[in-house]
Design a protein around this motif. Structure first.
Motif, PDB file in Angstrom:
ATOM      1  N   ILE A  68       0.790  -1.087   0.072  1.00 15.76           N
ATOM      2  CA  ILE A  68      -0.291   0.449  -0.166  1.00 15.76           C
ATOM      3  C   ILE A  68       0.879   1.446   0.213  1.00 15.76           C
ATOM      4  O   ILE A  68       0.756   2.206   0.135  1.00 15.76           O
ATOM      5  N   GLY A  69       2.109   1.121  -0.327  1.00 18.08           N
ATOM      6  CA  GLY A  69       3.118   1.775  -0.616  1.00 18.08           C
ATOM      7  C   GLY A  69       4.587   1.408  -0.932  1.00 18.08           C
ATOM      8  O   GLY A  69       4.199   0.045  -1.101  1.00 18.08           O
ATOM      9  N   ALA A  70       5.489   2.087  -0.711  1.00 19.21           N
ATOM     10  CA  ALA A  70       6.373   1.195  -1.120  1.00 19.21           C
ATOM     11  C   ALA A  70       6.971   1.252   0.287  1.00 19.21           C
ATOM     12  O   ALA A  70       6.189   0.885   1.415  1.00 19.21           O
ATOM     13  N   GLN A  71       7.469  -0.052  -0.011  1.00 15.21           N
ATOM     14  CA  GLN A  71       7.948  -1.537   0.951  1.00 15.21           C
ATOM     15  C   GLN A  71       8.561  -0.894   1.367  1.00 15.21           C
ATOM     16  O   GLN A  71       9.451  -0.436   2.135  1.00 15.21           O
ATOM     17  N   PRO A  72       8.609  -1.661   3.192  1.00 16.66           N
ATOM     18  CA  PRO A  72       7.550  -2.571   3.341  1.00 16.66           C
ATOM     19  C   PRO A  72       5.962  -1.758   4.099  1.00 16.66           C
ATOM     20  O   PRO A  72       5.700  -2.205   5.333  1.00 16.66           O
ATOM     21  N   LYS A  73       5.496  -0.961   3.355  1.00 20.51           N
ATOM     22  CA  LYS A  73       4.396  -0.613   3.858  1.00 20.51           C
ATOM     23  C   LYS A  73       2.987  -1.715   3.161  1.00 20.51           C
ATOM     24  O   LYS A  73       3.278  -1.305   1.586  1.00 20.51           O
ATOM     25  N   ALA A  74       2.499  -2.242   3.818  1.00 15.88           N
ATOM     26  CA  ALA A  74       1.533  -3.394   3.256  1.00 15.88           C
ATOM     27  C   ALA A  74       0.865  -3.984   3.859  1.00 15.88           C
ATOM     28  O   ALA A  74       0.366  -3.401   4.979  1.00 15.88           O
ATOM     29  N   ALA A  75      -0.603  -4.516   3.562  1.00 18.18           N
ATOM     30  CA  ALA A  75      -1.578  -4.379   4.460  1.00 18.18           C
ATOM     31  C   ALA A  75      -2.403  -6.049   3.931  1.00 18.18           C
ATOM     32  O   ALA A  75      -1.760  -6.582   2.355  1.00 18.18           O
ATOM     33  N   ILE A  76      -2.670  -6.665   4.843  1.00 19.49           N
ATOM     34  CA  ILE A  76      -3.288  -8.100   4.186  1.00 19.49           C
ATOM     35  C   ILE A  76      -5.148  -8.315   4.197  1.00 19.49           C
ATOM     36  O   ILE A  76      -5.401  -7.840   6.028  1.00 19.49           O
ATOM     37  N   ASN A  77      -5.480  -8.316   3.779  1.00 17.12           N
ATOM     38  CA  ASN A  77      -7.064  -8.224   3.412  1.00 17.12           C
ATOM     39  C   ASN A  77      -7.809  -9.252   3.129  1.00 17.12           C
ATOM     40  O   ASN A  77      -6.779 -10.538   3.216  1.00 17.12           O
ATOM     41  N   MET A  78      -8.905  -9.658   3.752  1.00 19.55           N
ATOM     42  CA  MET A  78      -9.355 -11.479   3.633  1.00 19.55           C
ATOM     43  C   MET A  78     -10.364 -10.638   3.051  1.00 19.55           C
ATOM     44  O   MET A  78     -11.472  -9.968   3.664  1.00 19.55           O
ATOM     45  N   ILE A  79     -10.789 -12.100   1.870  1.00 19.04           N
ATOM     46  CA  ILE A  79     -12.140 -11.794   1.501  1.00 19.04           C
ATOM     47  C   ILE A  79     -12.134 -13.285   1.936  1.00 19.04           C
ATOM     48  O   ILE A  79     -11.514 -14.237   2.066  1.00 19.04           O
ATOM     49  N   TRP A  80     -13.835 -13.500   1.684  1.00 19.90           N
ATOM     50  CA  TRP A  80     -14.463 -14.694   1.344  1.00 19.90           C
ATOM     51  C   TRP A  80     -15.384 -15.462   0.876  1.00 19.90           C
ATOM     52  O   TRP A  80     -16.272 -14.267   0.406  1.00 19.90           O
ATOM     53  N   GLY A 104       5.167   0.957   7.352  1.00 20.30           N
ATOM     54  CA  GLY A 104       6.123   1.341   6.427  1.00 20.30           C
ATOM     55  C   GLY A 104       7.605   1.491   7.125  1.00 20.30           C
ATOM     56  O   GLY A 104       8.677   1.887   6.842  1.00 20.30           O
ATOM     57  N   VAL A 105       7.633   1.852   8.036  1.00 15.75           N
ATOM     58  CA  VAL A 105       8.581   2.586   9.474  1.00 15.75           C
ATOM     59  C   VAL A 105       8.475   1.327  10.499  1.00 15.75           C
ATOM     60  O   VAL A 105       9.933   0.385  11.050  1.00 15.75           O
ATOM     61  N   GLU A 106       7.575   0.547  10.344  1.00 14.07           N
ATOM     62  CA  GLU A 106       7.778  -1.314  11.855  1.00 14.07           C
ATOM     63  C   GLU A 106       8.923  -1.862  11.378  1.00 14.07           C
ATOM     64  O   GLU A 106       8.823  -1.808   9.582  1.00 14.07           O
ATOM     65  N   ASN A 109       6.882  -6.212   7.128  1.00 13.69           N
ATOM     66  CA  ASN A 109       6.610  -6.029   6.589  1.00 13.69           C
ATOM     67  C   ASN A 109       5.234  -7.187   6.023  1.00 13.69           C
ATOM     68  O   ASN A 109       4.813  -8.101   6.366  1.00 13.69           O
ATOM     69  N   ALA A 110       4.338  -6.913   6.726  1.00 12.95           N
ATOM     70  CA  ALA A 110       2.663  -7.308   6.425  1.00 12.95           C
ATOM     71  C   ALA A 110       2.793  -7.876   4.911  1.00 12.95           C
ATOM     72  O   ALA A 110       1.333  -7.361   4.655  1.00 12.95           O
ATOM     73  N   ILE A 111       3.278  -8.960   4.878  1.00 11.22           N
ATOM     74  CA  ILE A 111       2.478  -9.511   3.549  1.00 11.22           C
ATOM     75  C   ILE A 111       2.796 -11.263   4.029  1.00 11.22           C
ATOM     76  O   ILE A 111       2.977 -10.777   4.767  1.00 11.22           O
ATOM     77  N   ASP A 112       2.786 -12.328   3.141  1.00 10.08           N
ATOM     78  CA  ASP A 112       3.030 -13.925   2.990  1.00 10.08           C
ATOM     79  C   ASP A 112       2.302 -13.962   3.839  1.00 10.08           C
ATOM     80  O   ASP A 112       2.574 -14.782   5.219  1.00 10.08           O
ATOM     81  N   PRO A 113       0.574 -13.984   4.702  1.00  9.01           N
ATOM     82  CA  PRO A 113      -0.215 -14.246   5.337  1.00  9.01           C
ATOM     83  C   PRO A 113      -0.030 -16.353   4.988  1.00  9.01           C
ATOM     84  O   PRO A 113      -0.366 -16.820   4.342  1.00  9.01           O
ATOM     85  N   GLY A 114      -0.470 -16.532   6.794  1.00 12.58           N
ATOM     86  CA  GLY A 114      -0.715 -17.837   6.983  1.00 12.58           C
ATOM     87  C   GLY A 114      -1.679 -18.404   7.978  1.00 12.58           C
ATOM     88  O   GLY A 114      -1.315 -17.368   8.966  1.00 12.58           O
ATOM     89  N   VAL A 115      -2.532 -18.644   7.586  1.00 11.35           N
ATOM     90  CA  VAL A 115      -3.614 -18.917   8.593  1.00 11.35           C
ATOM     91  C   VAL A 115      -3.750 -20.059   9.322  1.00 11.35           C
ATOM     92  O   VAL A 115      -3.845 -21.066   8.874  1.00 11.35           O
TER      93      VAL A 115
END
Lengths: 473, 232
Positions: A68-80, A104-106, A109-115
């Protein structure tokens, strides 16, 4: 595997309506009717990175990451969705919202989800992260698939890896993650590693006691053979103790270096998961774990090198000084190298028609050597095609007769009673099941019910009767 | 390397009820052990053992036979030694003549899982090596039992029939292992079912064991052994 298997970062494979589905980066989707031959499916409404999926109740929840911006700014969405079948009137992806993100600062990098659904308490968890920073854990609501409390602080559980996933096995939580570099074709160092913990929140230590928060991780599977860079573990639980896992290889050398999906057996050794190998065609002795005896045609065996008279040491013809010396005797050499048995020669006295199957001590004889060959266009099961099992050098094929007993037919004609499913079990032994039983919805497997006799019986994962070893003859 | 097959047979010196005790010849009075017990049946019927083994048999004194390979054993058991050898239900003490020699059927009970043919023959002063033993028993079933299997072990080769149909054959020099040879699924009929075997021994120890397994491979025990059941 067969068909269209090109994909990168595949999700955990989920069965829906008798078909298998997986989703990858960029909206790719692969579908299979049997888990062996794959074809392209329909993309979900969110086309992100490295999705993961779980089936909970009447929902299929797909977690998809996006920058959602320059890495590591990211988000994980859920769709069902209520179904994964685009032809169903119930097929409709619904938005579930963001379940995890990085600003993006912390240091994440919020990608690659595993549930992961904890089988001990029914709690639902999401692990996520990539090489920038920590792999993190947050809790989800198993009813909705959404974050229980977005304000809960994520738990850091690993670092310097990506594509995390979690499984539970016999009192341990296992965090599987991919180390090494991706996306470089045959130069990718991707490999899947694991640490384990008694609690879902860690600490996850490897077999050397190194915390995955300090870069630890025991190898589960790396490059080998003609495939390079396995990553993105996904558990496939087939029931009866049979487990497999999905992954992609960064480069399949037999497919021009493309990134492809694979399914392999998941074995357990000393409390650690290790990758098994898909069955390799070849000629084997098939030995029962229960009895130690080997499957064979019920024909009179001929000793390799021919029959010898049993003469006691010191008897007529024995060498001076005892057995083993030159000049004859029970334990002496016949001279030279004894070649392997020629099946064409020893089979001349075998019956022309059907021959019963039995078991006996393995003596390197022709009626004990089985050639296992994948059968094209006969379908398959997750990760493997069906095989035919013939006596090496002959057309005599292992089959199931009308009474549900084993028999060797004179020639292979392609019937389901002549096709065999080979699943590697957690201890490395193999389960052998006829396709005809699978087609009938029966869980029948080759079973050693006596030292000298095998039949088909309902598979019992706790029994050694249905565990077989394929040994190099 | 010394095996039992290479050791000379110790002298039989004492009988104690149905238990035979022997000592080694030429090595002082060193007791080697107790011979497995056997006795004449003392009741009309007998239940199988806790593990389902059939412990009552009619056994014919041994017939000379040589060879343990598939074809040799098959030829040996297909040879007609006495009339109706695949159908007869002998009585205890019945006699047949085989190649000019008069042989006697003996009704035997064992308290072991197996029947020790070595001591059966040895106790009668008969040869124990290169011989063929015929054995018969009758299983009395309270109901029809489909999907069961005969499960046997033998030293050495053996061929088995249930109600005249050959159901198991195992060959070569081998030791008795419980559930070594197992038949395909078969049906025991209500009432008398005849189980017959021919055990061929090369040398040394010789014995056999037999039981039936149900569809779950559990020992079948819902029957009795009545040697006269087929005659009722």
């Amino acid at each position: 595997m067969d068909g269209q298997v090109q994909i990168h970062d595949p999700s955990t494979i989920i069965e829906c309506g008798g078909k298998y589905y997986t989703y990858g980066t960029g909206g790719s989707c692969l579908v299979s009717d049997d888990g062996w031959t794959w074809y392209r499916g329909v993309s979900p409404t969110r086309r992100g990175m490295a999705p993961d999926m779980i089936h909970l109740g009447d929902r299929y929840n797909l977690y998809v990451a996006a920058n959602i911006g320059a890495q590591p700014k990211a988000a994980i969405n859920m769709i069902w969705n209520k179904t994964l079948d685009p032809g169903s009137p119930d097929y409709k992806w619904e938005e579930g919202g963001i379940v995890a993100s990085s600003d993006g600062v912390e240091f994440c990098n919020a990608i690659d989800p595993g549930v992961f659904l904890d089988p001990t308490d029914g709690k639902l968890w999401l692990v996520y992260g990539s090489y920038f920073g920590y792999i993190r854990l947050v809790q989800l609501d198993p009813k909705t698939g959404k974050r229980i409390d977005p304000n809960d602080k994520p738990v850091d559980i690993a670092v310097n890896c990506e594509a995390p996933d979690m499984i539970y096995h016999q009192g341990w939580y296992y965090l599987l993650a991919t180390h090494g570099s991706c996306c470089r074709g045959a130069d990718s160092g991707y490999n899947i590693r694991v640490g384990r913990a008694r609690k879902v929140t860690g600490p996850f230590l490897d077999h050397m006691g190194v915390d995955m928060l300090q870069g630890g991780g025991k190898l589960v599977v790396g490059s080998g053979g003609r495939v390079i860079g396995p990553g993105h573990f996904g558990l496939i639980n087939l029931g009866d103790g049979v487990q497999k896992f999905s992954c992609h290889y960064e480069a399949d050398l037999d497919r021009g270096g493309a990134s492809v999906l694979d399914i392999r057996p998941l074995l357990w050794r000393d409390g650690w998961p290790v990758a098994g190998d898909s069955f390799k065609e070849g000629t084997y002795a098939i030995e029962s774990v229960r009895t130690g005896t080997a499957l064979e045609l019920a024909v009179e065996g001929m000793p390799v090198g021919g029959r010898r008279n049993r003469r006691p040491p010191g008897g007529p013809g024995a060498a001076p000084g005892g057995p083993g010396g030159p000049g004859g005797g029970l334990f002496s050499s016949q001279g030279g190298v004894i070649p392997p048995q020629d099946v064409a020669q020893v089979s001349t006295n075998w019956p022309a028609g059907n021959i019963d199957i039995r078991m006996g001590n393995y003596l390197c004889q022709a009626q004990q050597k089985w050639t296992v060959t994948p059968v094209a266009d006969a379908g398959g099961y997750p990760g493997s095609p069906y095989f035919k099992i013939t006596i090496a050098g002959t057309g005599r094929v292992l089959a199931v007769d009308e009474e549900g007993e084993l028999v060797a037919l004179p020639a292979f004609t392609g019937g389901p009673e002549q096709l065999w499913r080979l699943d590697q079990l957690p201890d490395g032994a193999w389960r052998i099941m006829p396709k005809s039983a699978s087609d009938a919805g029966e869980s029948l497997a080759l079973s050693a019910i006596g030292s000298s006799f095998a039949t088909l019986q309902e598979f019992d994962p706790a029994s050694n009767k249905q565990r077989w070893l394929f040994k190099t003859p | 390397m010394i095996t039992l097959r290479n050791v000379s047979i110790p002298a039989l010196v004492a009988l104690a009820g149905s238990t035979i005790v022997f000592v080694a010849a030429g090595s002082g009075n060193f007791p080697l052990g107790t011979v497995p017990s056997r006795a004449r049946p003392a009741s009309v019927e007998r239940a199988p053992s806790a593990d389902g083994f059939v412990q009552r048999w009619l056994i014919l004194e041994p017939i000379p036979a040589n060879g343990l390979t598939d074809s040799v054993v098959q030829a040996a058991v297909k040879k007609e030694y006495f009339p109706n050898q695949l159908t007869v239900i002998p009585g205890d003490g019945d006699k047949v003549t085989v190649d000019g020699a008069e042989l006697t059927w003996h009704a035997i009970d064992t308290n072991e899982y197996n029947v020790n043919l070595y001591y059966f023959a040895h106790g009668l002063g008969k040869p124990t090596s290169n011989v063929l033993f015929w054995a018969v028993t009758v299983i009395d079933c309270p109901r029809e039992m489909p999907g069961v299997r005969l499960a046997i072990g033998s030293n050495a080769a053996s061929v088995w029939w249930v109600n005249v149909k050959e159901v198991i054959s195992i060959y070569s020099d081998r030791q008795t292992v419980i559930d070594d040879g197992v038949s395909k699924r078969l049906t025991l009929k209500k009432g008398a079912n005849v189980v017959r075997c021919a055990v061929v021994n090369g040398g040394g120890a010789t014995d056999f064991c037999a039981r039936f397994l149900d569809a779950q491979d559990k020992p079948l025990k819902e029957f009795t052994v009545r040697l006269d059941a087929a005659k009722n």
